[in-house]
Design a protein around this motif. Structure first.
Motif, PDB file in Angstrom:
ATOM      1  N   SER A 133       1.218   3.612   6.832  1.00  0.00           N
ATOM      2  CA  SER A 133      -0.188   4.017   6.854  1.00  0.00           C
ATOM      3  C   SER A 133      -0.887   3.211   7.935  1.00  0.00           C
ATOM      4  O   SER A 133      -0.340   2.217   8.440  1.00  0.00           O
ATOM      5  N   ASP A 134      -2.104   3.653   8.261  1.00  0.00           N
ATOM      6  CA  ASP A 134      -2.955   2.930   9.213  1.00  0.00           C
ATOM      7  C   ASP A 134      -4.189   2.473   8.466  1.00  0.00           C
ATOM      8  O   ASP A 134      -5.272   3.059   8.616  1.00  0.00           O
ATOM      9  N   PRO A 135      -4.086   1.454   7.617  1.00  0.00           N
ATOM     10  CA  PRO A 135      -5.172   1.133   6.686  1.00  0.00           C
ATOM     11  C   PRO A 135      -6.335   0.404   7.358  1.00  0.00           C
ATOM     12  O   PRO A 135      -6.161  -0.331   8.322  1.00  0.00           O
TER      13      PRO A 135
ATOM     14  N   PRO B  24      -2.546  -0.435  12.398  1.00  0.00           N
ATOM     15  CA  PRO B  24      -1.644   0.718  12.496  1.00  0.00           C
ATOM     16  C   PRO B  24      -0.250   0.429  11.936  1.00  0.00           C
ATOM     17  O   PRO B  24       0.258  -0.680  12.035  1.00  0.00           O
ATOM     18  N   GLU B  25       0.282   1.473  11.317  1.00  0.00           N
ATOM     19  CA  GLU B  25       1.682   1.529  10.883  1.00  0.00           C
ATOM     20  C   GLU B  25       2.097   0.275  10.103  1.00  0.00           C
ATOM     21  O   GLU B  25       2.982  -0.475  10.480  1.00  0.00           O
ATOM     22  N   THR B  26       1.480   0.101   8.973  1.00  0.00           N
ATOM     23  CA  THR B  26       1.842  -1.026   8.098  1.00  0.00           C
ATOM     24  C   THR B  26       1.429  -0.724   6.677  1.00  0.00           C
ATOM     25  O   THR B  26       0.447   0.001   6.442  1.00  0.00           O
TER      26      THR B  26
ATOM     27  N   LEU C 121       0.832  -1.187   0.000  1.00  0.00           N
ATOM     28  CA  LEU C 121       0.000   0.000   0.000  1.00  0.00           C
ATOM     29  C   LEU C 121       0.877   1.252   0.000  1.00  0.00           C
ATOM     30  O   LEU C 121       2.062   1.220   0.353  1.00  0.00           O
ATOM     31  N   MET C 122       0.267   2.369  -0.357  1.00  0.00           N
ATOM     32  CA  MET C 122       0.988   3.640  -0.396  1.00  0.00           C
ATOM     33  C   MET C 122       1.109   4.184   1.030  1.00  0.00           C
ATOM     34  O   MET C 122       0.179   4.095   1.823  1.00  0.00           O
TER      35      MET C 122
ATOM     36  N   ILE D  54     -10.161   1.289   0.656  1.00  0.00           N
ATOM     37  CA  ILE D  54      -9.127   1.186   1.673  1.00  0.00           C
ATOM     38  C   ILE D  54      -8.661   2.604   1.995  1.00  0.00           C
ATOM     39  O   ILE D  54      -8.305   3.376   1.105  1.00  0.00           O
ATOM     40  N   TRP D  55      -8.699   2.947   3.298  1.00  0.00           N
ATOM     41  CA  TRP D  55      -8.357   4.305   3.756  1.00  0.00           C
ATOM     42  C   TRP D  55      -7.238   4.237   4.776  1.00  0.00           C
ATOM     43  O   TRP D  55      -7.052   3.238   5.473  1.00  0.00           O
ATOM     44  N   ASP D  56      -6.545   5.368   4.828  1.00  0.00           N
ATOM     45  CA  ASP D  56      -5.538   5.541   5.876  1.00  0.00           C
ATOM     46  C   ASP D  56      -6.186   6.322   7.006  1.00  0.00           C
ATOM     47  O   ASP D  56      -6.579   7.477   6.839  1.00  0.00           O
TER      48      ASP D  56
END
Length: 1175
Positions: free
Chosen positions: A183-185, A239-241, A174-175, A266-268
């Motif tokens: 990101s925290d997707p 979180p944080e991946t 992911l970006m 999919i959101w951060d």
């Protein structure tokens, strides 16, 4: 254990037998003797029976090899494509038959499945409804009218209601939207209801998102995008991946599977509060319309519960990508794949993939069967019906069917499993239940069942299998394992080695059983069956026992005569051996690699015990019968017993392939003890047949050499017979070395007696054939006969090694101590020694025949040498003899082996020596040239027979008669004085050897005065003189003189005084002799002391004499020749009384009639001898 006393007794008997071997040979033949020295022509039938006997025995000896070849051939035959036998193991199993009513309901379920098909079909699926209906019509055996009724009913029923199961597994790559590079997707997903074609075109121009700005959403007038709150689901925030793993599952109801669409964002996440919690709270609110308003409400809910700064734009969640999946593009079996994330617009930047598992299924089915039965049960019945139909239409190798069904069947089953929401594990269990149950009545390929088991194990989840499904799976495992155990028990009939296909199936079945016992599923649903390998062991053991009982039923060894019973037992044991061989070569490998069970050990121990029990009972009856006085062991009975023993020996030999713990204390361990009495009688049968065979061999022998050898056919036949008998013993492999001593002694005695009889028969044949034959042909035949005897003798010389005498000695030493070992050594070697002596005796008889034939010619040639005048050269005189010997030597060298050539040449040499001695004895007192010629003859013969070391050894030739002849010739060439000198040399030599004779002794002292050349002799005394008078005493006196007289012509003999009536006279008298150095330097110069018994009225009697060489007293440096000579110690001389006429020198001197010195010397000695004779 045989006691030492018993063994000593048996050894003594055997020694006595072996010692009497020669005497038996020399005794006149009796009618009861199995071998007679002078055989009569053997009846043709008897000889043929002997040949056939050894052929049968030889076949028995090679039984193991033949059985191995048969087993190999059996395996090779099995390599052909022979169909395996049927596997009807479950005789009591009756498969469930479905009723017509159930078939109709099941058919309705299948039609309903076809009518309600959804999803994109796979290439192997059938797309045509008509084709599917036609297939179902045949499967369920429906009529067209019944089909129409059920089809109309299905079409009028309610359509199936579908739901979508979504599993959000994970994402990757992911970006990164946060400052920390991560990101925290989280995912937000829902169903977009079906849309019109125009709206679909508009949708292509814009990407849908759950987070559109409010103003854009409010401009839309369509109500198609209205999404109920319950249709929106949100995953947890990770979180944080950039590679989140969710593994979350959702179910959505589908209004229209042909037009609805699954949308996923999919959101951060940038807020401190949970969007998912906000979504859940919002789902409690009803009546909301529109995606924009809905998400706005979610955002407000989140903000109201968040921090003070949550309303700023900086904290807005960042978009990471979306996925849109139309329902009408989903495959039948759903998706299990990675989807690439898409942007909202062309300006959006997204990356990465998301792993989703999607599956459509029906939640409501309007069929009669689905209302009263579970989906699992329905699918199982449908699959069973299809499997039965499909298998009946397999034409090629139906036993090897891999379970593959036609596309129509696969299409129906796949759609039904999907529609009824059967998990892969449930489907795997159902397939296993159906195929394993079907296999019990109509076998399939075991690789199919193994593949189904592996599928269950791969999908296994104990939580998902509960209740009826768990019970059904347990039952299927139980029934299948029981079925396989039953097949294992009957494996010899069901999976024979002659069928490669059957062995392949057996291996796959075992692998399946081995796989089952290690399966997690099996251990879970069958917790009490954790000892499956014990069940396998029990099945193998029971199967082996039942198979053996079937052999007993087949052969019926308890019926018929005792011999018939043993023959049938041989067949039983041979079949058991073949079975054990198959177990070792094939079955054991299969069992051990598949289920870790030692099939060979289990089967062998069971069969070996049953065989031992039956054979032991039979041999007890045999021994009881043989112990009766009127009973004797017939040849056929003996052969049967021997074959039974060898079969048991082969069977026992398989124990070396067993584990050490299993090889101990087997039932056949001491089986040889059952055959002790029978083996004794069996050896006698072998001996009798060997005698017949040897007689026949001698009769048919033409005494011509065979191939490159120098012996004839009978020797080959005899050693071949011995080899077979030896092989019989070796194959018996008697394990008790101490107990084997009696048998080995018996065998050795048989070999020896047969060999001696053979040599005697060959000798008799030569004696009969010598009449009318020329010298050369007779010599050739005699040479072959000698070689025959030697060939047999050399062969039997290997008996200690071939019969392992040392092993017997060690065993007897262990059991009976050194005495036992010594007795064995004496008994066996005594037999061999006596046999060797007898064979050499026969060889000497044959050689005597040859030399007797040669005797006239040799005598003529010796006489020619004797009578040849002195004018003839020595070579000319000897050449006729040497020519004859050379011709004879050529024949002998060509036809005799080296050992026999040596014997014959030695005999010829000894014969010639005796003949020359006789010739010399007949011509005493002739000229010296006569003896020189014979000396030349002897030297020529010596070189001829030695042949530069190729023939006789010089040391052996120069002994015995040669020494006597050489001495005779040497002496005869001497003058009379030289003979007299030689006579005294021999007396001096003899004197030195005398010790404590019975004629007494004399004590003297001698010393020499060199300046005066005077020898002083002091005769001191004598002791133990023999009594020559009637009163038991003697009147001794001593005559002392220098000898020989021709060396001391001036010396006179002197004598002591007579001492009356005593055997221990004391003389103490001195005598003086003049002796010059020229005289005492001769070795033969001596003093003689002659003790005489004085008689008044007749001549004096000779009591004894002694001699002393002058070199002992007169030689310079001797103590006796010095000034202190008078003080030397006296010497003791022992008296002797030998007859002079016994010496060759006396005969030679006596023959010289014209020689006065010779005659005078002889006369004096004859007077002494005469006085000895008068005593």
């Amino acid at each position: 254990m045989t006691t030492l006393l018993d063994l000593k007794s048996s050894v003594l008997r055997q020694v006595q037998r072996s010692q009497s071997l020669r005497s038996r040979r020399e005794a006149p033949p009796t009618a009861s003797s199995p071998l007679t020295p002078c055989p009569e022509p053997l009846p043709r039938r008897v000889s043929e029976e002997s040949v056939e006997f050894f052929e049968r025995v030889n076949a028995i000896l090679h039984k193991q090899e033949n059985m191995l070849q048969a087993a190999q051939a059996e395996c090779e035959r099995g390599a052909c494509t022979v169909p395996p036998p049927q596997e009807h193991a479950d005789q009591s199993f009756i498969p469930d038959r479905i009723s017509r009513t159930e078939l109709d309901l099941l058919y309705e379920e299948a039609v309903y499945t076809v009518v309600n098909r959804v999803g994109v079909p796979q290439p192997e699926h059938v797309k045509s409804d008509e084709e599917l209906f036609a297939y179902l019509l045949k499967v369920f055996d429906m009529g067209e009218e019944e089909q129409d009724i059920i089809l109309q009913k299905v079409q009028e029923s309610k359509r199936a209601t579908f739901s979508l199961r979504v599993s959000v597994m994970k994402a990757k790559s992911l970006m990164a939207k946060d400052a920390n590079g991560y990101s925290d997707p989280y995912c937000m997903l829902g169903i977009l209801v079906g849309q019109s074609p125009r709206e679909l075109e508009d949708k292509k121009e814009r990407k849908f998102s759950f987070r559109k700005r409010k103003e854009k959403l409010e401009k839309r007038s369509s109500t198609k995008e209205v999404l109920p709150a319950r249709c929106i689901q949100v995953t947890e925030v990770k979180p944080e991946t950039l590679n989140p793993v969710w593994d979350e599952h959702f179910v959505f109801e589908i209004d229209d599977v042909h037009s609805d669409l699954l949308h996923l964002d999919i959101w951060d996440h940038d807020d401190d509060v949970s969007v998912a919690e906000a979504c859940k709270k919002l789902n409690e609110v009803s009546g909301l319309r529109g995606m924009g308003r809905y998400f706005k409400q979610i955002a407000k809910s989140v903000r109201s519960n968040g921090s003070a700064s949550s309303g700023s734009e900086e904290n807005a969640d960042d978009f990471l990508g979306c996925i849109n999946i139309p329902m009408n593009e989903m495959p039948v079996v759903g998706y299990d794949t990675w989807f690439k994330l898409e942007p909202r617009s062309s300006t959006s930047k997204v990356q990465g993939e998301c792993h989703l598992i999607l599956k459509l299924f029906t939640c409501k089915r309007d069929t009669d069967l689905s209302k009263k039965d579970s989906n699992v049960s329905i699918h199982k019945k449908m699959l069973s019906q299809i499997v039965e139909y499909e298998h009946t239409h397999v034409k090629r190798e139906p036993y090897n069917w891999n379970g593959q069904v036609c596309p129509a069947a696969w299409t129906v089953l796949t759609h039904h499993a999907v529609q009824t929401d059967l998990s892969p594990l449930q489907q795997a269990i159902i397939r296993w239940q159906c195929y394993s149950s079907h296999h019990r009545t109509q076998r399939v390929c075991y690789s199919l069942l193994l593949r189904l088991l592996r599928t269950i194990d791969a999908e296994w989840d104990p939580v998902a299998v509960r209740g009826d499904l768990e019970r059904q799976l347990s039952d299927s495992f139980r029934l299948y394992t029981e079925h396989c155990l039953c097949l294992m028990k009957n494996m010899r009939q069901v999976f024979p080695c002659t069928s490669a296909a059957a062995i392949t199936r057996y291996e796959l079945m075992l692998r399946g059983i081995g796989y089952i016992q290690n399966m997690r599923a099996f251990k879970t649903v069958c917790p009490l069956r954790n000892e499956l390998h014990l069940d396998i062991t029990t099945a193998v053991k029971k199967g082996s026992a039942e198979w053996y009982e079937s052999l007993i039923t087949l052969y019926k060894p308890e019926e018929g005569t005792l011999e018939d019973q043993l023959k049938k037992l041989v067949q039983v044991v041979d079949d058991v051996i073949a079975d054990v061989q198959r177990a070792q070569n094939i079955y054991n490998k299969l069992f051990y690699s598949a289920v870790k069970v030692d099939f060979l050990s289990i089967s062998y121990r069971q069969l070996e015990k049953q065989v031992a029990d039956d054979v032991n009972v039979a041999m007890e009856r045999v021994c009881g019968t043989l112990e009766q006085e009127t009973s004797r062991l017939t040849q056929t009975m003996g052969e049967t017993i021997f074959e039974l023993f060898m079969s048991l020996q082969i069977l026992k030999g398989f124990r070396e392939f067993l584990p050490l713990k299993d090889a101990k204390m087997l039932a056949l361990t001491g089986f040889h003890n059952w055959f002790k009495s029978s083996i004794h009688k069996w050896l006698q049968i072998i001996h009798d047949r060997s005698c017949d065979r040897i007689r026949k061999a001698v009769e048919t022998d033409k005494l011509e050499p065979v191939q490159q050898a120098k012996h004839s056919s009978s020797a080959v036949e005899v050693t071949a017979c011995f080899s077979q008998v030896r092989e019989i013993w070796l194959q018996l492999g008697w394990p008790d070395s101490a107990g084997a001593f009696i048998f080995i002694t018996r065998l050795t005695d048989n070999f020896c007696s047969e060999a001696v009889c053979y040599s005697e028969m060959i000798t008799r044949k030569i004696e009969r054939n010598q009449l009318g034959r020329d010298h050369k042909s007779f010599t050739v035949q005699l040479c072959i006969a000698l070689n025959n005897t030697e060939h047999v003798r050399v062969f039997l010389g290997q008996l200690p090694r071939d019969l392992d005498w040392q092993g017997v000695e060690r065993a007897m030493e262990e059991s009976c101590g050194p005495d036992g070992k010594e007795q064995v050594y004496k008994a066996l070697n005594g037999q061999l020694f006596n046999m060797d002596q007898d064979l050499q005796r026969e060889a000497k008889r044959l050689i005597a025949l040859l030399t007797d034939k040669m005797l006239p010619e040799l005598r003529r040639y010796i006489q020619h040498i004797s009578l040849s005048p002195d004018s003839i050269n020595n070579d000319d005189a000897v050449s006729p003899l040497m020519k004859y010997l050379q011709d004879t030597m050529s024949i002998l060298t060509e036809n005799l082996v080296k050992e026999n050539l040596t014997r014959v040449l030695q005999s010829m040499w000894e014969l010639l020596l005796r003949m020359i001695l006789d010739a010399i004895a007949e011509n005493r007192g002739v000229q010296v040239e006569f003896y020189n010629r014979f000396q030349y003859t002897v030297e020529t013969l010596l070189q001829f027979f030695h042949a530069k070391g190729e023939h006789l050894v010089l040391e052996d030739m120069k002994s015995g008669d040669y020494k006597a002849l050489d001495e005779e010739l040497r002496l005869n060439k001497c003058s009379s004085f030289e003979l007299i000198e030689q006579y005294y040399l021999e007396k001096i030599s003899l004197q030195k050897t005398l010790k404590h004779t019975r004629y007494g002794r004399i004590s003297v002292k001698c010393y020499y005065d060199a300046p005066e050349q005077r020898l002083t002799v002091e005769i001191l005394h004598a002791a133990d003189i023999i009594a020559l008078d009637a009163n038991g005493l003697s009147d001794p006196f001593v005559i002392v003189e220098l000898c020989p007289h021709h060396l001391f012509p001036l010396a006179k003999s002197q004598r002591t005084q007579v001492k009356l009536k005593t055997l221990h006279p004391v003389f103490d008298e001195l005598f003086y002799f003049h002796v010059s150095p020229e005289q005492y330097r001769h070795r033969y110069a001596c003093l003689t002391f002659t003790v005489m018994d004085y008689d008044w009225l007749s001549t004096n009697d000779f009591a004894g004499e002694a001699v002393a060489p002058l070199s002992d007293f007169c030689w310079p440096g001797r103590p006796n020749a010095s000034a202190a000579g008078k003080s030397v110690q006296p010497i003791i001389l022992h008296l002797s009384r030998s007859k002079p006429s016994e010496k060759p020198i006396m005969r030679m001197l006596d023959a010289r009639i014209g020689d006065r010195e010779a005659q005078e010397f002889v006369r004096r000695l004859k007077e002494i001898e005469k006085s000895m004779e008068e005593e």
